[in-house]
Scaffold this motif. Sequence first.
Motif, PDB file in Angstrom:
ATOM      1  N   ALA A 122       0.830  -1.203   0.000  1.00 54.26           N
ATOM      2  CA  ALA A 122       0.000   0.000   0.000  1.00 54.26           C
ATOM      3  C   ALA A 122       0.868   1.259   0.000  1.00 54.26           C
ATOM      4  N   VAL A 123       0.336   2.312  -0.608  1.00 56.38           N
ATOM      5  CA  VAL A 123       1.024   3.598  -0.606  1.00 56.38           C
ATOM      6  C   VAL A 123      -0.027   4.695  -0.533  1.00 56.38           C
ATOM      7  N   LEU A 124       0.335   5.763   0.141  1.00 54.10           N
ATOM      8  CA  LEU A 124      -0.589   6.862   0.392  1.00 54.10           C
ATOM      9  C   LEU A 124       0.119   8.173   0.058  1.00 54.10           C
ATOM     10  N   TYR A 125      -0.499   8.960  -0.830  1.00 52.15           N
ATOM     11  CA  TYR A 125       0.044  10.271  -1.195  1.00 52.15           C
ATOM     12  C   TYR A 125      -0.880  11.335  -0.590  1.00 52.15           C
ATOM     13  N   VAL A 126      -0.299  12.202   0.210  1.00 55.60           N
ATOM     14  CA  VAL A 126      -1.069  13.252   0.877  1.00 55.60           C
ATOM     15  C   VAL A 126      -0.492  14.600   0.469  1.00 55.60           C
ATOM     16  N   GLN A 127      -1.315  15.434  -0.167  1.00 54.97           N
ATOM     17  CA  GLN A 127      -0.864  16.758  -0.597  1.00 54.97           C
ATOM     18  C   GLN A 127      -1.491  17.821   0.289  1.00 54.97           C
ATOM     19  N   HIS A 128      -0.651  18.523   1.040  1.00 61.02           N
ATOM     20  CA  HIS A 128      -1.128  19.605   1.901  1.00 61.02           C
ATOM     21  C   HIS A 128      -1.657  20.747   1.040  1.00 61.02           C
ATOM     22  N   TYR A 129      -2.885  21.195   1.320  1.00 59.27           N
ATOM     23  CA  TYR A 129      -3.471  22.286   0.544  1.00 59.27           C
ATOM     24  C   TYR A 129      -2.966  23.619   1.097  1.00 59.27           C
ATOM     25  N   GLU A 130      -1.875  24.051   0.546  1.00 54.80           N
ATOM     26  CA  GLU A 130      -1.206  25.273   0.964  1.00 54.80           C
ATOM     27  C   GLU A 130      -2.042  26.494   0.573  1.00 54.80           C
ATOM     28  N   PHE A 131      -2.014  27.530   1.413  1.00 55.49           N
ATOM     29  CA  PHE A 131      -2.732  28.765   1.106  1.00 55.49           C
ATOM     30  C   PHE A 131      -1.935  29.587   0.106  1.00 55.49           C
ATOM     31  N   HIS A 132      -2.540  29.885  -1.044  1.00 54.01           N
ATOM     32  CA  HIS A 132      -1.906  30.664  -2.118  1.00 54.01           C
ATOM     33  C   HIS A 132      -0.510  30.132  -2.458  1.00 54.01           C
ATOM     34  N   PRO A 133      -0.388  28.870  -2.855  1.00 57.89           N
ATOM     35  CA  PRO A 133       0.934  28.328  -3.200  1.00 57.89           C
ATOM     36  C   PRO A 133       1.493  29.012  -4.444  1.00 57.89           C
ATOM     37  N   GLU A 134       2.821  29.116  -4.485  1.00 51.56           N
ATOM     38  CA  GLU A 134       3.456  29.739  -5.643  1.00 51.56           C
ATOM     39  C   GLU A 134       3.536  28.772  -6.823  1.00 51.56           C
ATOM     40  N   SER A 135       3.555  27.472  -6.540  1.00 54.24           N
ATOM     41  CA  SER A 135       3.549  26.482  -7.615  1.00 54.24           C
ATOM     42  C   SER A 135       2.686  25.310  -7.150  1.00 54.24           C
ATOM     43  N   GLU A 136       3.229  24.090  -7.153  1.00 57.37           N
ATOM     44  CA  GLU A 136       2.488  22.931  -6.654  1.00 57.37           C
ATOM     45  C   GLU A 136       2.332  23.042  -5.146  1.00 57.37           C
ATOM     46  N   ALA A 137       1.090  22.877  -4.662  1.00 58.82           N
ATOM     47  CA  ALA A 137       0.861  22.931  -3.224  1.00 58.82           C
ATOM     48  C   ALA A 137       1.725  21.880  -2.534  1.00 58.82           C
ATOM     49  N   ALA A 138       2.371  22.246  -1.454  1.00 57.87           N
ATOM     50  CA  ALA A 138       3.312  21.355  -0.777  1.00 57.87           C
ATOM     51  C   ALA A 138       3.225  21.578   0.729  1.00 57.87           C
ATOM     52  N   PRO A 139       3.789  20.636   1.525  1.00 60.28           N
ATOM     53  CA  PRO A 139       4.519  19.454   1.083  1.00 60.28           C
ATOM     54  C   PRO A 139       3.596  18.320   0.657  1.00 60.28           C
ATOM     55  N   ILE A 140       4.189  17.389  -0.070  1.00 60.30           N
ATOM     56  CA  ILE A 140       3.505  16.167  -0.476  1.00 60.30           C
ATOM     57  C   ILE A 140       4.140  15.012   0.285  1.00 60.30           C
ATOM     58  N   MET A 141       3.337  14.256   1.003  1.00 60.01           N
ATOM     59  CA  MET A 141       3.834  13.155   1.827  1.00 60.01           C
ATOM     60  C   MET A 141       3.567  11.823   1.147  1.00 60.01           C
ATOM     61  N   VAL A 142       4.573  11.004   1.108  1.00 60.21           N
ATOM     62  CA  VAL A 142       4.453   9.656   0.538  1.00 60.21           C
ATOM     63  C   VAL A 142       4.656   8.665   1.675  1.00 60.21           C
ATOM     64  N   LEU A 143       3.617   7.901   1.987  1.00 62.77           N
ATOM     65  CA  LEU A 143       3.639   7.021   3.151  1.00 62.77           C
ATOM     66  C   LEU A 143       3.365   5.582   2.738  1.00 62.77           C
ATOM     67  N   ALA A 144       4.137   4.659   3.317  1.00 61.59           N
ATOM     68  CA  ALA A 144       3.933   3.225   3.116  1.00 61.59           C
ATOM     69  C   ALA A 144       3.460   2.601   4.415  1.00 61.59           C
ATOM     70  N   LYS A 145       3.158   1.310   4.370  1.00 68.29           N
ATOM     71  CA  LYS A 145       2.643   0.615   5.550  1.00 68.29           C
ATOM     72  C   LYS A 145       3.576   0.748   6.748  1.00 68.29           C
ATOM     73  N   GLY A 146       4.890   0.772   6.478  1.00 67.46           N
ATOM     74  CA  GLY A 146       5.847   0.823   7.571  1.00 67.46           C
ATOM     75  C   GLY A 146       5.948   2.176   8.241  1.00 67.46           C
ATOM     76  N   ASP A 147       5.312   3.195   7.678  1.00 65.03           N
ATOM     77  CA  ASP A 147       5.383   4.543   8.250  1.00 65.03           C
ATOM     78  C   ASP A 147       4.311   4.718   9.315  1.00 65.03           C
ATOM     79  N   ALA A 148       4.417   3.897  10.340  1.00 64.68           N
ATOM     80  CA  ALA A 148       3.457   3.967  11.443  1.00 64.68           C
ATOM     81  C   ALA A 148       3.884   5.090  12.399  1.00 64.68           C
ATOM     82  N   PRO A 149       2.890   5.765  13.017  1.00 66.84           N
ATOM     83  CA  PRO A 149       1.448   5.520  12.906  1.00 66.84           C
ATOM     84  C   PRO A 149       0.771   6.377  11.843  1.00 66.84           C
TER      85      PRO A 149
END
Length: 428
Positions: free
Chosen positions: A200-227
Amino acid sequence: MSDRGWSKRVRAFVADDNLDLYLLALVGLVFTILGITGLVGLDKLASAVLALLAILAFSQIKSRKLTQQISRVTGSASVLQADFPQDLIARRESASEFLLVGISMTRNVQGMRTALPAILRSGGRVRVLVLDPTNEPLLAIVNGHQPYPQGVDQLRARIRATLDDLTALRDRHGGVLDVRVLSCIPSAGFTCLDVQKPNAVLYVQHYEFHPESEAAPIMVLAKGDAPWFQHFSDEAERLWASGVEWPLSARVRSARAGRPGFSEAFGADLTEVLDTAEEVLITGVARNHFVNSQFGKLETRLHNGQRLRFLLVDPAAPAVDVVAARYYAGRSGDAARERIQGSLRLLGELKRLTNGNLSVRLTSHPLPIGVFAVDSAGPSAAVYAEYYTYQAAGEPKFVLHPGDGFSFQSFLGEAEALWAEAKPYDLG
């Protein structure tokens, strides 16, 4: 020193993280001195060296465990990225179950037009959750958070395009494609792939207020990234659970339909609006109480250049008897005529005192509703309306603005149509 003081020092020494190093240094120093002085033979020195090596190995094991713990803690920073990883598309297209949560998801859905049919045909499950395009206040807030706001209409069009694409795909290819809309703003966008599987993999994109480009940060999490893997996966599921299936059912559409907020009185708000208006159209049966109570203010407004139009029921028309029986319990048609004529006399006096832009027309229509239409052609336009209820005390009141669309135009249009067909009354 007291026994308690010595006991405290001993416990502190034993619990010290560097105890193994202290022992290693002490033992090494002692046997070095004994070897130099010849007090210990070579066989005993060899045994001591082995003991020192054992202590050193223990220290290394401990250090390695600490290093691994630090690596696990600081290594979480590696999940924070400025952009989506290059393998996202491949991972997404190879998944058999995924959940997408976001504002419009236009880019994601358009990028998967060729992959989605294959996923659905192979028995995969796809869930997509976007904002509700029928929720106007929500879209207005979201549009204000964008780096370059392009208007609510364009945001709505993007969401609609996503929903139309998904609906067409489902109709054409079948499979398990669930679509829902959300009535709150998610704090992040989620791409959850095969969350129940080991890979499994999970991509989480923080919805930044008025981002200058791609809203960031973007988190990439796998099963081992507990909790945190489970934490964000649960949040995405809670958002999904709060969504409503698209297309909206008739029951949901009815429940969400806009309704005016009724009140017993307009209060000081109406007076303040009338004081600053440039033009006002007032319709009603007699408006006797309004003209009497507002006489001084009406005089001031006319002196200040305000245009006032009054539309009243013609006291000579049969409509007076109709409205008297319909709206005024215990009041005769003659009493209603007296009130209308009283208003006409006061309005004539206002015209004489101010020579202002005041005009009156009389209608033969038994008005079911009275309005104060303020600056109907300007950006601050408003319609203050009140229903004339059948022989009941009080008139339910509500306010409409241009943003209310059809309702505003309908009530304003009716008032203007009544004014256009009514006959002018000479105030001189």
